[in-house]
Design an enzyme around this catalytic site. Sequence first.
Site, PDB file in Angstrom:
ATOM      1  N   HIS A  59     -38.968  -1.836 -29.260  1.00 32.97           N
ATOM      2  CA  HIS A  59     -40.208  -1.054 -29.251  1.00 32.97           C
ATOM      3  C   HIS A  59     -41.023  -1.169 -30.546  1.00 32.97           C
ATOM      4  CE1 HIS A  59     -37.492   1.488 -31.499  1.00 32.97           C
ATOM      5  NE2 HIS A  59     -38.564   2.077 -31.979  1.00 32.97           N
ATOM      6  N   HIS A  74     -45.841  -0.792 -33.610  1.00 33.07           N
ATOM      7  CA  HIS A  74     -45.032   0.139 -32.820  1.00 33.07           C
ATOM      8  C   HIS A  74     -45.594   0.137 -31.405  1.00 33.07           C
ATOM      9  CE1 HIS A  74     -42.746   3.667 -31.664  1.00 33.07           C
ATOM     10  NE2 HIS A  74     -42.099   3.572 -32.804  1.00 33.07           N
TER      11      HIS A  74
END
Length: 152
Positions: A59, A74
């Site tokens: 992620h 992110h």
Amino acid sequence: MSVRVLAPVAGTVVAMTDVPDPVFAGSIVGPGIAIDPDGAGEVDVVSPVDGTIVKLHPHAFVVVTADGKGVLVHLGLDTVQLEGQGFTLHAQEKDTVTAGQRLVSWHPTEVKTGGRSPVSPVVALEGTEESLSLAVEPGAQVVAGDELFTWG
């Protein structure tokens, strides 16, 4: 030396202050800009800079340039909770990468369907607002590889 930071994904530019997460909205880890990704299905994520991958999670990742500037990408918010489900890695930590090189694939629409935000912050780690010069304004559309900001 200034570094051009490129869009890791295509989408709509979002001001960091509008990211629905207090850590990113407050620029606690650094300033930057975010992207609300476009596209249904699998979306490729590319490196925003030339450098070395120093941290790689499904992620999120950090690429550090030759002159020591770290850029965090992110992918979505609260996506760590997915434990990698829906993400495919195409690189490894310590890999040397070039800007525009595919690092991760993911499904932002599935993240959104699952109740999480797909908005993806691009952060100049330990940078300052004054050291960034934005190349795009919030609301603009970008494609992966477009310049987001220069970090000098």
